[in-house]
Design a protein around this motif. Structure first.
Motif, PDB file in Angstrom:
ATOM      1  N   VAL A 137       0.661  -1.173   0.134  1.00 53.85           N
ATOM      2  CA  VAL A 137       0.058   0.113   0.135  1.00 53.85           C
ATOM      3  C   VAL A 137       0.539   1.512  -0.177  1.00 53.85           C
ATOM      4  CG1 VAL A 137      -1.300   1.297   1.826  1.00 53.85           C
ATOM      5  CG2 VAL A 137      -1.577  -0.778   1.090  1.00 53.85           C
ATOM      6  N   ALA A 138       1.956   0.948   0.731  1.00 55.10           N
ATOM      7  CA  ALA A 138       2.750   2.432   0.723  1.00 55.10           C
ATOM      8  C   ALA A 138       3.625   2.835  -0.728  1.00 55.10           C
ATOM      9  CB  ALA A 138       4.055   2.340   1.633  1.00 55.10           C
ATOM     10  N   GLY A 139       3.880   1.755  -1.248  1.00 59.55           N
ATOM     11  CA  GLY A 139       3.797   1.505  -2.863  1.00 59.55           C
ATOM     12  C   GLY A 139       3.821   1.720  -3.786  1.00 59.55           C
ATOM     13  N   ALA A 140       1.686   2.158  -4.086  1.00 62.87           N
ATOM     14  CA  ALA A 140       1.002   1.872  -4.318  1.00 62.87           C
ATOM     15  C   ALA A 140       0.554   3.810  -4.652  1.00 62.87           C
ATOM     16  CB  ALA A 140       0.288   0.976  -3.847  1.00 62.87           C
ATOM     17  N   ARG A 141       0.533   4.189  -3.315  1.00 64.46           N
ATOM     18  CA  ARG A 141      -0.086   5.494  -2.286  1.00 64.46           C
ATOM     19  C   ARG A 141       1.375   6.370  -2.071  1.00 64.46           C
ATOM     20  NH1 ARG A 141      -4.976   5.437  -1.134  1.00 64.46           N
ATOM     21  NH2 ARG A 141      -6.043   3.996  -2.492  1.00 64.46           N
ATOM     22  N   ALA A 142       2.684   5.927  -2.477  1.00 66.80           N
ATOM     23  CA  ALA A 142       3.830   7.136  -2.679  1.00 66.80           C
ATOM     24  C   ALA A 142       4.068   8.017  -3.197  1.00 66.80           C
ATOM     25  CB  ALA A 142       5.167   6.176  -3.162  1.00 66.80           C
ATOM     26  N   SER A 143       2.595   8.431  -4.074  1.00 64.58           N
ATOM     27  CA  SER A 143       2.596   9.137  -4.853  1.00 64.58           C
ATOM     28  C   SER A 143       1.976  10.799  -4.064  1.00 64.58           C
ATOM     29  CB  SER A 143       1.823   9.285  -6.403  1.00 64.58           C
ATOM     30  OG  SER A 143       0.964   8.585  -6.921  1.00 64.58           O
ATOM     31  N   ALA A 144       0.934  10.046  -3.360  1.00 67.41           N
ATOM     32  CA  ALA A 144       0.682  10.811  -2.935  1.00 67.41           C
ATOM     33  C   ALA A 144       1.306  10.563  -1.023  1.00 67.41           C
ATOM     34  CB  ALA A 144      -0.937  10.666  -2.480  1.00 67.41           C
ATOM     35  N   PRO A 145       2.052  11.632  -0.874  1.00 75.29           N
ATOM     36  CA  PRO A 145       2.896  11.037   0.812  1.00 75.29           C
ATOM     37  C   PRO A 145       1.961  11.097   2.019  1.00 75.29           C
ATOM     38  CG  PRO A 145       4.677  12.459  -0.279  1.00 75.29           C
ATOM     39  CD  PRO A 145       3.170  11.688  -0.809  1.00 75.29           C
TER      40      PRO A 145
ATOM     41  N   SER B 241      -1.270  11.231   1.841  1.00 79.87           N
ATOM     42  CA  SER B 241      -2.624  10.936   1.851  1.00 79.87           C
ATOM     43  C   SER B 241      -2.808  10.104   3.206  1.00 79.87           C
ATOM     44  CB  SER B 241      -3.361   9.426   0.931  1.00 79.87           C
ATOM     45  OG  SER B 241      -2.041   8.367   0.889  1.00 79.87           O
ATOM     46  N   PRO B 242      -4.252   9.683   3.743  1.00 82.51           N
ATOM     47  CA  PRO B 242      -3.923   8.570   4.978  1.00 82.51           C
ATOM     48  C   PRO B 242      -4.309   7.167   4.551  1.00 82.51           C
ATOM     49  CG  PRO B 242      -5.997  10.074   4.875  1.00 82.51           C
ATOM     50  CD  PRO B 242      -5.093  10.586   3.024  1.00 82.51           C
ATOM     51  N   ALA B 243      -3.835   6.769   3.352  1.00 82.19           N
ATOM     52  CA  ALA B 243      -3.318   5.073   3.253  1.00 82.19           C
ATOM     53  C   ALA B 243      -1.741   5.110   3.677  1.00 82.19           C
ATOM     54  CB  ALA B 243      -3.972   5.330   1.665  1.00 82.19           C
TER      55      ALA B 243
ATOM     56  N   LEU C  37      -0.118   7.321   5.572  1.00 79.22           N
ATOM     57  CA  LEU C  37       0.289   7.514   6.705  1.00 79.22           C
ATOM     58  C   LEU C  37      -0.466   6.259   7.124  1.00 79.22           C
ATOM     59  CD1 LEU C  37      -0.573  10.969   6.830  1.00 79.22           C
ATOM     60  CD2 LEU C  37       1.379  10.503   6.698  1.00 79.22           C
ATOM     61  N   ILE C  38      -1.027   5.380   7.174  1.00 79.48           N
ATOM     62  CA  ILE C  38      -1.376   4.288   8.203  1.00 79.48           C
ATOM     63  C   ILE C  38      -0.980   2.985   7.819  1.00 79.48           C
ATOM     64  CG2 ILE C  38      -3.498   1.540   8.156  1.00 79.48           C
ATOM     65  CD1 ILE C  38      -5.465   4.528   8.213  1.00 79.48           C
ATOM     66  N   ALA C  39       0.007   2.972   5.807  1.00 78.16           N
ATOM     67  CA  ALA C  39       0.781   2.030   5.644  1.00 78.16           C
ATOM     68  C   ALA C  39       2.033   2.228   6.608  1.00 78.16           C
ATOM     69  CB  ALA C  39       0.899   1.943   4.428  1.00 78.16           C
ATOM     70  N   LEU C  40       2.603   3.601   6.744  1.00 76.06           N
ATOM     71  CA  LEU C  40       3.801   3.852   7.901  1.00 76.06           C
ATOM     72  C   LEU C  40       3.771   3.405   9.030  1.00 76.06           C
ATOM     73  CD1 LEU C  40       5.239   6.986   6.181  1.00 76.06           C
ATOM     74  CD2 LEU C  40       5.560   4.833   5.568  1.00 76.06           C
ATOM     75  N   ALA C  41       2.611   3.617   9.604  1.00 80.40           N
ATOM     76  CA  ALA C  41       2.418   3.045  10.729  1.00 80.40           C
ATOM     77  C   ALA C  41       2.284   1.848  10.765  1.00 80.40           C
ATOM     78  CB  ALA C  41       1.029   3.690  11.615  1.00 80.40           C
ATOM     79  N   CYS C  42       1.632   1.107  10.265  1.00 78.92           N
ATOM     80  CA  CYS C  42       1.295  -0.370  10.808  1.00 78.92           C
ATOM     81  C   CYS C  42       2.821  -1.258   9.946  1.00 78.92           C
ATOM     82  CB  CYS C  42       0.671  -1.176   8.943  1.00 78.92           C
ATOM     83  SG  CYS C  42      -1.031  -1.067   9.622  1.00 78.92           S
ATOM     84  N   ILE C  43       3.850  -0.459   9.133  1.00 80.99           N
ATOM     85  CA  ILE C  43       5.665  -1.138   9.505  1.00 80.99           C
ATOM     86  C   ILE C  43       6.091  -0.445  10.216  1.00 80.99           C
ATOM     87  CG2 ILE C  43       7.431  -0.699   8.107  1.00 80.99           C
ATOM     88  CD1 ILE C  43       5.886   0.038   5.899  1.00 80.99           C
ATOM     89  N   ALA C  44       5.688   0.589  11.019  1.00 80.46           N
ATOM     90  CA  ALA C  44       6.876   1.340  12.388  1.00 80.46           C
ATOM     91  C   ALA C  44       6.660   0.224  13.489  1.00 80.46           C
ATOM     92  CB  ALA C  44       6.450   2.489  12.200  1.00 80.46           C
ATOM     93  N   VAL C  45       5.260  -0.225  13.760  1.00 78.67           N
ATOM     94  CA  VAL C  45       4.690  -0.971  14.790  1.00 78.67           C
ATOM     95  C   VAL C  45       4.887  -1.413  15.207  1.00 78.67           C
ATOM     96  CG1 VAL C  45       2.217  -1.007  16.033  1.00 78.67           C
ATOM     97  CG2 VAL C  45       2.636   1.039  15.004  1.00 78.67           C
TER      98      VAL C  45
END
Length: 257
Positions: free
Chosen positions: A216-224, A226-228, A230-238
Motif C-alpha cells: 500500500v505504501a508503494g501504491a500510494r507513494a505519489s501521495a505521501p 494521504s491517509p492510506a 500514513l496508515i501503511a507507514l504506521a503498520c510498518i513501524a508498529v
C-alpha cells in the motif's frame, strides 16, 4: 563313480550329493566398490551437498547483481508484459530473487507501485510463499545434515529448539514482527526439524500484515500525505517496534537455555 573303501574291507559308492559338493567351485569374493560408486558417495555426502547449496546461492546472488531487479522501481515493468500474466511473472520472479537475498520490502514497494494495492498484495504474498518454500526445500535437502552437528552454541541451540518444538508459533512470530531477515529465517527453519506445512502456513499468515503495509505504501507513494500512506507507514513501524520489545524481553529466556 569312484569307490570308497569301508572299515569292513568292502567298497561303497560315493553319493551324488557328496560328489557334487566336491566339484563345487567356491564363489569369488565380492568386487570392491568401483570408482563411480565412490564418486557417487562423495557427491551425496552432507558437505558436498552443502557446498552445492553455497554455489547455487552465490550464482543466484550474482545474477541478481547483474540484472538489477531494483530498477523496476525506477523504470517500471516491461510494456510488452501486461495484465494477469505480468502479475504471475512478477510473483515468480519475486520468489526466485528472495532466495538470492533480495530484500522483501523493496519488492513489496515495487509490487504496489507496479500493480496497485489489490493485485500487488496478491503478487507479493504469492512470491513470498514461493520464495520461502524454495529456500526451505534447498536448505533442508542440501544443508540440514551438514549443519545440524554445528548447532552447539547457546543461542543456536535455543533458536533450534524454538523452531523444532514450536515451529508454527515461532515462525508466525518471526513473520509478524520483522527483524530477522527473510532468507535467514528460511534457512534457519530448514536446518531445524520444523515441518514443511507448518512453515509455509505460518509464512503465509504471518506475512500478510507487513506485506500489505509495504505494498500500500508503494501504491500510494505519489501521495505521501494521504491517509492510506500514513496508515501503511504506521503498520510498518508498529510491528518493527513490537519486535524489538519482544526480542528485548526474550533475551533472558534465551540465555538460560
Amino acid at each position: 563313480m569312484p569307490d570308497a573303501t569301508t572299515r569292513s574291507g568292502g567298497t561303497a559308492t560315493a553319493s551324488p550329493r557328496a560328489a557334487a559338493t566336491e566339484l563345487t567351485v567356491p564363489a569369488p569374493p565380492p568386487a570392491p566398490a568401483g570408482f563411480a560408486v565412490r564418486c557417487t558417495r562423495v557427491l551425496l555426502s552432507p558437505w558436498s551437498r552443502l557446498s552445492l547449496l553455497v554455489v547455487l546461492l552465490a550464482a543466484a546472488a550474482s545474477s541478481v547483481l547483474l540484472f538489477e531487479p531494483h530498477k523496476l522501481l525506477a523504470h517500471g515493468w516491461p510494456p510488452q508484459v501486461a495484465g494477469p500474466a505480468a502479475v504471475v511473472l512478477f510473483a515468480v520472479a519475486y520468489g526466485l530473487v528472495t532466495v538470492a537475498f533480495v530484500p522483501r520490502p523493496l519488492l513489496n514497494l515495487a509490487a504496489g507501485a507496479l500493480f496497485g494495492s489489490e493485485w500487488g498484495i496478491g503478487a507479493a504474498l504469492a512470491g513470498t510463499v514461493l520464495g520461502a518454500g524454495i529456500a526451505f526445500g534447498l536448505g533442508r535437502l542440501l544443508g540440514q545434515e551438514a549443519l545440524r552437528p554445528l548447532l552447539r552454541g547457546r543461542w543456536l541451540k535455543a533458536a533450534d529448539g524454538q523452531f523444532s518444538e514450536h515451529g508454527f508459533r515461532s515462525m508466525l512470530a518471526v513473520r509478524l514482527f520483522p527483524g530477522v531477515p527473510f532468507w535467514a529465517a528460511n534457512y534457519c527453519a530448514a536446518v531445524s526439524r520444523m515441518g514443511y506445512v507448518p512453515f509455509l502456513l505460518a509464512t503465509a499468515l504471518g506475512s500478510i500484515p507487513n506485506t500489505a503495509a509495504y505494498v500500500v505504501a508503494g501504491a500510494r507513494a505519489s501521495a505521501p500525505t494521504s491517509p492510506a500512506f500514513l496508515i501503511a507507514l504506521a503498520c510498518i513501524a508498529v510491528p518493527a517496534l513490537a519486535g524489538v520489545v519482544v526480542a528485548w524481553r526474550k533475551r533472558h529466556h534465551l540465555r538460560l537455555k
